[in-house]
Design a protein around this motif. Structure first.
Motif, PDB file in Angstrom:
ATOM      1  N   ASP A  28       3.914  83.089  58.804  1.00  0.00           N
ATOM      2  CA  ASP A  28       2.729  82.274  59.071  1.00  0.00           C
ATOM      3  C   ASP A  28       1.966  82.141  57.762  1.00  0.00           C
ATOM      4  O   ASP A  28       1.909  83.093  56.976  1.00  0.00           O
ATOM      5  N   ASN A  45       3.415  79.151  62.054  1.00  0.00           N
ATOM      6  CA  ASN A  45       2.326  78.197  61.901  1.00  0.00           C
ATOM      7  C   ASN A  45       1.856  78.105  60.452  1.00  0.00           C
ATOM      8  O   ASN A  45       1.819  79.107  59.746  1.00  0.00           O
ATOM      9  N   SER A  62       4.821  74.832  63.541  1.00  0.00           N
ATOM     10  CA  SER A  62       3.614  74.110  63.946  1.00  0.00           C
ATOM     11  C   SER A  62       2.664  74.083  62.756  1.00  0.00           C
ATOM     12  O   SER A  62       2.779  74.902  61.842  1.00  0.00           O
TER      13      SER A  62
END
Length: 124
Positions: A28, A45, A62
């Motif tokens: 992330d 993410n 994402s």
């Protein structure tokens, strides 16, 4: 809060508050700095905070963009382009949400949506 010239590769989460001139790869990624020059790759993410400028591509599962990105965004899941965001480059994702006030200068494609457009519009 310092400066890194070179690539950052991490198995965990990376939060960038200083200056990086190089690619970032992590599970992330949070970028909350003035400027990052390099590509970002994440298995999870990527979050680009308001006031941040990214000069490079983003590849992730994402992404949420509230800052500015000059590069392509390739996300297998959802992309949220917040009202304060500026994106100059193409966005490929499963879903794209562009909030009022955001600026997107590029091509948006839902490549990962799982919809066959040719079949969808065929005359049956």
């Amino acid at each position: 809060m310092g400066t890194i010239t070179g690539d950052v590769d991490c198995l965990g989460r990376v939060a960038v508050y200083g200056t990086i001139s190089g690619n970032v790869s992590a599970s992330d990624v949070l970028v909350q700095t003035k400027r990052l020059e390099g590509n970002i790759k994440s298995d999870g993410n990527v979050e680009v905070a308001e006031g941040t400028i990214i000069l490079g591509d983003i590849e992730a599962t994402s992404a949420t963009v509230a800052g500015a990105v000059k590069g392509n965004i390739d996300v297998n899941g959802s992309v949220i382009v917040d009202s304060t965001a500026v994106v100059q480059g193409s966005i490929k994702a499963k879903s794209i949400q562009v909030n009022t006030g955001a600026v997107v200068d590029g091509y948006c494609s839902l490549n990962y949506a799982g919809v066959n457009l040719d079949e969808f519009f065929e005359d049956k």
